[in-house]
Design an enzyme around this catalytic site. Sequence first.
Site, PDB file in Angstrom:
ATOM      1  N   ASP A 127       0.885  -1.266  -0.124  1.00  0.00           N
ATOM      2  CA  ASP A 127       0.002  -0.024  -0.052  1.00  0.00           C
ATOM      3  C   ASP A 127       0.901   1.156  -0.088  1.00  0.00           C
ATOM      4  OD1 ASP A 127      -2.109   1.675   0.463  1.00  0.00           O
ATOM      5  OD2 ASP A 127      -3.392  -0.086   1.350  1.00  0.00           O
ATOM      6  N   HIS A 202      -3.790   6.490   3.107  1.00  0.00           N
ATOM      7  CA  HIS A 202      -4.379   5.263   2.536  1.00  0.00           C
ATOM      8  C   HIS A 202      -3.926   4.162   3.181  1.00  0.00           C
ATOM      9  CE1 HIS A 202      -5.569   1.938  -0.290  1.00  0.00           C
ATOM     10  NE2 HIS A 202      -6.619   2.663  -0.818  1.00  0.00           N
ATOM     11  N   SER A 566     -11.005  -0.510  -1.546  1.00  0.00           N
ATOM     12  CA  SER A 566      -9.804  -0.508  -0.410  1.00  0.00           C
ATOM     13  C   SER A 566     -10.302  -0.868   0.978  1.00  0.00           C
ATOM     14  CB  SER A 566      -9.245   0.947  -0.688  1.00  0.00           C
ATOM     15  OG  SER A 566      -8.519   0.981  -1.805  1.00  0.00           O
TER      16      SER A 566
END
Length: 785
Positions: A127, A202, A566
């Site tokens: 990620d 994220h 996600s």
Amino acid sequence: ADSSSDAITAVYIVSLKQAPAAHYFEEQLRRHNRHVHDSLLRRALRGEKYLKLYSYHYLINGFAVLVTPEQANKLSKRREVANVVLDFSVRTATTHTPQFLGLPKGAWSQQGGYETAGEGIVIGFIDTGIDPTHPSFADDISEHSYPVPAHFSGVCEVTREFPSGSCNRKLVGARHFAASAITRGIFNSSQDYASPFDGDGHGTHTASVAAGNHGIPVVVAGHHFGNASGMAPRSHIAVYKALYKSFGGFAADVVAGIDQAAQDGIDIISLSITPNRRPPGIATFFNPIDMALLSAVKAGIFVVQAAGNTGPSPKSMSSFSPWIFTVGAASHDRAYANSIILGNNVTIPGVGLAPGTDTDQMYTLISAVHALCNETILANDMYVGECQDSSNFNEELIQGNLLICSYSIRFVLGLSTIKQALETAKNLSAAGVVFYMDPYVIGFQLNPTPLEIPGIIIPSPDDSKILLQYYNSSLERDGLSRKIVRFGAVASISGGLKANYSITAPKVMYYSARGPDPEDSSLDDADIMKPNLVAPGNLIWAAWSSLGTDSVEFQGESFAMMSGTSMAAPHIAGLAALIKQKFPHFSPAAIASALSTTASLYDKSGGPIMAQRAYANPDVNQSPATPFDMGCGFVNATAALNPGLILDSTYEDYMSFLCGINGSGPVVLNYTGQNCWVYNSTIGSADLNLPSITISRLQQSKTVERTVTNIAGNETYKVGWSAPYGVSVKVTPTRFFIGTGEKQILTIMFNATMNNSVASFGRIGLFGDQGHKLNIPLSVILKFS
């Protein structure tokens, strides 16, 4: 630079014919491989310029190299070289969910409570990195001893942003991979950070959804929104950063991350990333990422991937292979609603994680364009109504009143911000802010935005008109000069800090990518159901990086509310850790089966799970979800820990399936170093022992088998089914006794009863007399009777 095509360099991923080190587990072999890679490059490209970025040794034997197309051609002609693929880009697929999934009384209590849930399991995240200072990743919040699992051997990079001591017994590994991005000249070290540190947000968010600590207070914009916990709060986290704020990422870097993760001994890989385009070639499965993940599965690693945010159209799926567990996004039952009550008793709904105005008082509404210091401002600045600069306004008029500001496309593009408008309102001592939607921002889905002062954003252009009509009709103007003499409109804001839990959930979100699974770039359908499952992915509170810039609304906060597939994938990665903890010897396919066969088909109200079918007004455009929307259904964490029967598959099965694809022999050899002739009987994708059956072309009739293995006590099962429209189905046997550890083959016969090209769906149910229930979805697309 020479303009001839030969001088244009690009990154290529080269794999060699000899098997990778995972098949041998020897340090000498890795050193030997690196030496082989270097000497091959020297021999093939004598005296020419090239740049080797990575040597892959573990899952695939090969390397990534920056060369010209002509040099790539030379490499592909070498007899040691199996395959040369052009690198491609990938993207990220962008709290209360433990309660919604029933974890505290269900899955966690079976494992001894949240204190031990997921203990001993390492989850690897590919990620945007992680913020190691976040309390969700501290290792000292519990009295229990918390050793790093002995099977994990990863390391932590040390850099300026990621100093020594950033890792601990919770965050056990952290590295970054950016060679492909750097050679392209698009790496921006000031915002992308050449370290595992998360400059986006994220990666911090997804890691905490799966395995963040239990009971961490969520405080945003000074308001407390409850406590956060990951799905497996005692699991360990290893971070392999291969995605970056300013450009996304590249397959060469992602494969390097996957290769390293497998070598480090992680148990589960969570990938919240999908390719930007469908892989070319004879099948979507043959791409460097999916093939590296196949080797990871061979090493016993469970692989979870986001389906992608490219829904709601059919075949928008961005995750392809049967060895990957693909997760779509669903809503959960918590929503934050805000509203404004006008003086004419009309209530308009809106969003905004904001306090309300005093309950028993109405406040005067004043539009920003009617509160300017002087009339010339509007002529010079057409955007003054967006309230971005307090020096434009008359504080005496605005003080103690509700300021109306416009929300235009400039907010979507980041040219104007809610934060700046709130700053303006505070400087002018306004009682609160009301944002109305400019009619040109059609169909833009607004996330709840934290507001420190009373406020609301009205997302609907129609509701915005109602507000403005009431406001304008309540203005009193001087008969001659037409100057405003009195602002007559009043309102109060109810506030959006309290969550309500009444809505029907789960439902499949409009953006969640849909099946059927495309087998190749000419869009033939594979006999494989995608997605595998849906999980909570909408409006998820989780940890946020202190320097995360991915969401303007949450900049500088330590938690953020995000939506996307996600967010759904790490829910499953965390729940898989609970299954792996209870059943340490489960194969990746067994974990997938436990999650799949126990999934729920119904929402909280007992009706079928619905799927949103459109981006605009998604709650109006919805119909019952099919297996191409939700896979086997919505994850049921408690039931997944006690599935009764499992449908298992091995690496050999996946190989037989790949070898059964027409013309695949050379490609399989290239990627795996194995010859298809070893697999004397190949199988079609419908014959893989998956917990679902998908037939893309039913020519009259077809028979498939499924083998179940009993992991519980002795039990007698009854078999029932509903056939897809246009098809007759017969399953044998219709009842069977199965002892602990025994296997039972089910034979399923399909007959087309009409010619039909519209996909239709059914299911097989297995009902055990000890309370185990399994559901196997059936999908048939083209039928020829």
